[in-house]
Enzyme design. Structure first.
Site, PDB file in Angstrom:
ATOM      1  N   SER A 197       0.911  -1.276  -0.100  1.00  0.00           N
ATOM      2  CA  SER A 197       0.054   0.140  -0.013  1.00  0.00           C
ATOM      3  C   SER A 197       0.946   1.262   0.055  1.00  0.00           C
ATOM      4  CB  SER A 197      -0.904  -0.026   1.238  1.00  0.00           C
ATOM      5  OG  SER A 197      -1.388   1.295   1.428  1.00  0.00           O
ATOM      6  N   TYR A 250      -2.484  -0.710  10.149  1.00  0.00           N
ATOM      7  CA  TYR A 250      -2.292  -1.302   8.779  1.00  0.00           C
ATOM      8  C   TYR A 250      -1.226  -0.714   8.135  1.00  0.00           C
ATOM      9  CZ  TYR A 250      -3.851  -0.856   3.698  1.00  0.00           C
ATOM     10  OH  TYR A 250      -4.112  -1.027   2.439  1.00  0.00           O
TER      11      TYR A 250
HETATM   12  N1  LIG Z   1      -8.690  -0.307  -2.245  1.00  0.00           N
HETATM   13  C1  LIG Z   1      -7.400   0.702  -1.929  1.00  0.00           C
HETATM   14  O1  LIG Z   1      -7.415   1.774  -2.034  1.00  0.00           O
HETATM   15  C2  LIG Z   1      -6.245  -0.118  -1.591  1.00  0.00           C
HETATM   16  C3  LIG Z   1      -4.957   0.557  -1.543  1.00  0.00           C
HETATM   17  C4  LIG Z   1      -3.872   0.171  -1.225  1.00  0.00           C
HETATM   18  C5  LIG Z   1      -3.717  -1.143  -0.921  1.00  0.00           C
HETATM   19  N2  LIG Z   1      -4.904  -2.087  -0.886  1.00  0.00           N
HETATM   20  C6  LIG Z   1      -4.704  -3.434  -0.474  1.00  0.00           C
HETATM   21  O2  LIG Z   1      -5.189  -4.142  -1.623  1.00  0.00           O
HETATM   22  C7  LIG Z   1      -5.748  -5.443  -0.997  1.00  0.00           C
HETATM   23  C8  LIG Z   1      -7.226  -5.614  -1.705  1.00  0.00           C
HETATM   24  O3  LIG Z   1      -8.044  -4.354  -0.934  1.00  0.00           O
HETATM   25  P1  LIG Z   1      -9.522  -4.237  -1.550  1.00  0.00           P
HETATM   26  O4  LIG Z   1      -9.585  -2.593  -1.578  1.00  0.00           O
HETATM   27  O5  LIG Z   1      -9.623  -4.840  -2.837  1.00  0.00           O
HETATM   28  O6  LIG Z   1     -10.309  -4.791  -0.270  1.00  0.00           O
HETATM   29  P2  LIG Z   1     -11.790  -5.579  -0.310  1.00  0.00           P
HETATM   30  O7  LIG Z   1     -12.612  -4.981  -1.508  1.00  0.00           O
HETATM   31  O8  LIG Z   1     -12.211  -5.192   0.988  1.00  0.00           O
HETATM   32  O9  LIG Z   1     -11.456  -7.042  -0.410  1.00  0.00           O
HETATM   33  C9  LIG Z   1     -10.459  -7.329   0.555  1.00  0.00           C
HETATM   34  C10 LIG Z   1     -10.457  -8.984   0.105  1.00  0.00           C
HETATM   35  O10 LIG Z   1      -9.701  -9.660   1.093  1.00  0.00           O
HETATM   36  C11 LIG Z   1     -10.384 -10.833   1.662  1.00  0.00           C
HETATM   37  N3  LIG Z   1     -10.225 -11.179   3.146  1.00  0.00           N
HETATM   38  C12 LIG Z   1     -10.403 -10.444   4.283  1.00  0.00           C
HETATM   39  N4  LIG Z   1      -9.989 -10.889   5.265  1.00  0.00           N
HETATM   40  C13 LIG Z   1      -9.545 -12.164   4.749  1.00  0.00           C
HETATM   41  C14 LIG Z   1      -9.493 -13.383   5.489  1.00  0.00           C
HETATM   42  N5  LIG Z   1      -9.232 -13.417   6.826  1.00  0.00           N
HETATM   43  N6  LIG Z   1      -9.187 -14.702   4.897  1.00  0.00           N
HETATM   44  C15 LIG Z   1      -9.227 -14.608   3.655  1.00  0.00           C
HETATM   45  N7  LIG Z   1      -9.684 -13.427   2.843  1.00  0.00           N
HETATM   46  C16 LIG Z   1      -9.904 -12.324   3.550  1.00  0.00           C
HETATM   47  C17 LIG Z   1     -11.798 -10.354   1.391  1.00  0.00           C
HETATM   48  O11 LIG Z   1     -12.594 -11.721   1.143  1.00  0.00           O
HETATM   49  P3  LIG Z   1     -13.555 -12.370   2.279  1.00  0.00           P
HETATM   50  O12 LIG Z   1     -14.128 -11.325   3.134  1.00  0.00           O
HETATM   51  O13 LIG Z   1     -14.378 -13.232   1.211  1.00  0.00           O
HETATM   52  O14 LIG Z   1     -12.661 -13.503   3.099  1.00  0.00           O
HETATM   53  C18 LIG Z   1     -11.889  -9.811   0.260  1.00  0.00           C
HETATM   54  O15 LIG Z   1     -11.685 -10.561  -0.931  1.00  0.00           O
HETATM   55  C19 LIG Z   1      -5.452  -5.417   0.586  1.00  0.00           C
HETATM   56  O16 LIG Z   1      -4.523  -5.697   0.832  1.00  0.00           O
HETATM   57  C20 LIG Z   1      -5.491  -3.653   0.758  1.00  0.00           C
HETATM   58  O17 LIG Z   1      -4.839  -3.527   1.888  1.00  0.00           O
HETATM   59  C21 LIG Z   1      -6.082  -1.453  -1.201  1.00  0.00           C
END
Ligand SMILES: NC(=O)c1ccc[n+]([C@@H]2O[C@H](COP(=O)([O-])OP(=O)(O)OC[C@H]3O[C@@H](n4cnc5c(N)ncnc54)[C@H](OP(=O)(O)O)[C@@H]3O)[C@@H](O)[C@H]2O)c1
Length: 252
Positions: A145, A158
């Site tokens: 991130s 985080y």
């Molecule tokens: N969106 C942003 O702006 C952003 C920016 C920088 C980095 N990121 C990173 O990108 C990644 C994806 O984020 P996102 O924005 O796509 O978030 P999201 O839409 O909330 O998706 C998170 C994913 O992680 C899974 N997950 C969460 N806890 C879990 C667990 N205990 N076991 C297995 N799977 C789990 C969820 O699936 P289930 O709930 O079905 O398990 C879901 O598929 C993360 O690592 C986040 O920190 C996001």
């Protein structure tokens, strides 16, 4: 992108039930990879598998809890049995618990680090071991991130988890270079997903966005090019890289 054909490759994507992971799995499948899609919500994984099968791609939904090393090792085993040896791992499953530092509970700490750091570590270790045994190298992509590089208030755990992931990336890249395993990290900027969507609809969210160099957030597709680069032969000379894909937000 030249050299980014993934026909015959097997990928394993965590957190594929929504957001970035869903899009990453689609992108890898469209490039020809057979993709193991993992998360806790199996019905979402089934829906994604249906979408991938809609363009004659191959996806295997596997339920997995990223906080549980046994669940991870079992999922990796199922993926290899069903699809073949894993060539590409994308560590992506993550959560972001937002609180003042003094208000985090012990359970928050375990949940945040268990998902974002332990999950990445145990997946990388389980898949890396198999790549080493197989002797044909591989690609590991860690979704870190912007906050690994530049913290903001109320997300200290985080930010810690993501900073640790970047150093894990560099340390593994160094150690596994001899096994031809490239380990790289992407540091995305703000991308609209379930993790943050409600925030961008608020006045505070809109004000925050106006401070970004390009006054916008991305959609999950903005990572497609970097994912294809790092998953394919096009990145054979890249390892240990921490790549911001953030529309300039880390310059603020
Ligand atoms: N969106 C942003 O702006 C952003 C920016 C920088 C980095 N990121 C990173 O990108 C990644 C994806 O984020 P996102 O924005 O796509 O978030 P999201 O839409 O909330 O998706 C998170 C994913 O992680 C899974 N997950 C969460 N806890 C879990 C667990 N205990 N076991 C297995 N799977 C789990 C969820 O699936 P289930 O709930 O079905 O398990 C879901 O598929 C993360 O690592 C986040 O920190 C996001």
């Amino acid at each position: 992108m030249p050299g980014s054909n993934l026909e015959g490759k097997v990928a394993f994507v965590t957190g594929a039930s929504t957001g970035l992971g869903w899009q990453i799995a689609l992108t890898l499948a469209r490039a020809g990879a057979r993709v193991a899609i993992t998360a806790r919500r199996s019905e979402r994984l089934e829906a994604l598998a249906g979408e991938i099968e809609g363009f004659d791609g191959r996806a295997l939904p596997v339920t997995m809890d990223a906080r549980d090393p046994d669940s991870i090792r079992a999922a990796v085993g199922v993926a290899e049995t069903e699809l073949g040896p894993i060539d590409v791992l994308v560590n992506n499953a993550g959560i972001a618990i937002q609180k003042l530092a003094q208000d985090f509970t012990d359970a928050d700490y375990r949940d945040q680090m268990g998902t974002n750091l332990d999950g990445y570590w145990f997946c990388a270790q389980a898949v890396g071991k198999r790549m080493i045994q197989r002797g044909q190298g591989g690609k590991i992509i860690n979704i870190a991130s912007l906050l690994a590089l530049r913290p903001i208030p109320q997300l200290v755990l985080y930010a810690m988890s993501k900073a640790a992931v970047t150093q894990m990336t560099r340390a593994l890249a160094l150690e596994w270079a001899r096994h031809d395993i490239q380990v790289n990290a992407i540091c995305p900027g703000y991308i609209e997903t379930e993790m943050n969507r409600p925030h961008w609809r608020t006045e505070a969210g809109r004000n925050f966005m106006r401070k970004f160099p390009r006054r916008r957030v991305g959609m999950p597709e903005v990572l497609d090019g970097t994912i294809l680069l790092l998953a394919s032969a096009a990145s054979d000379f890249i390892t240990g890289a921490i790549i911001p894909v953030d529309d300039g937000q880390s310059l603020m």
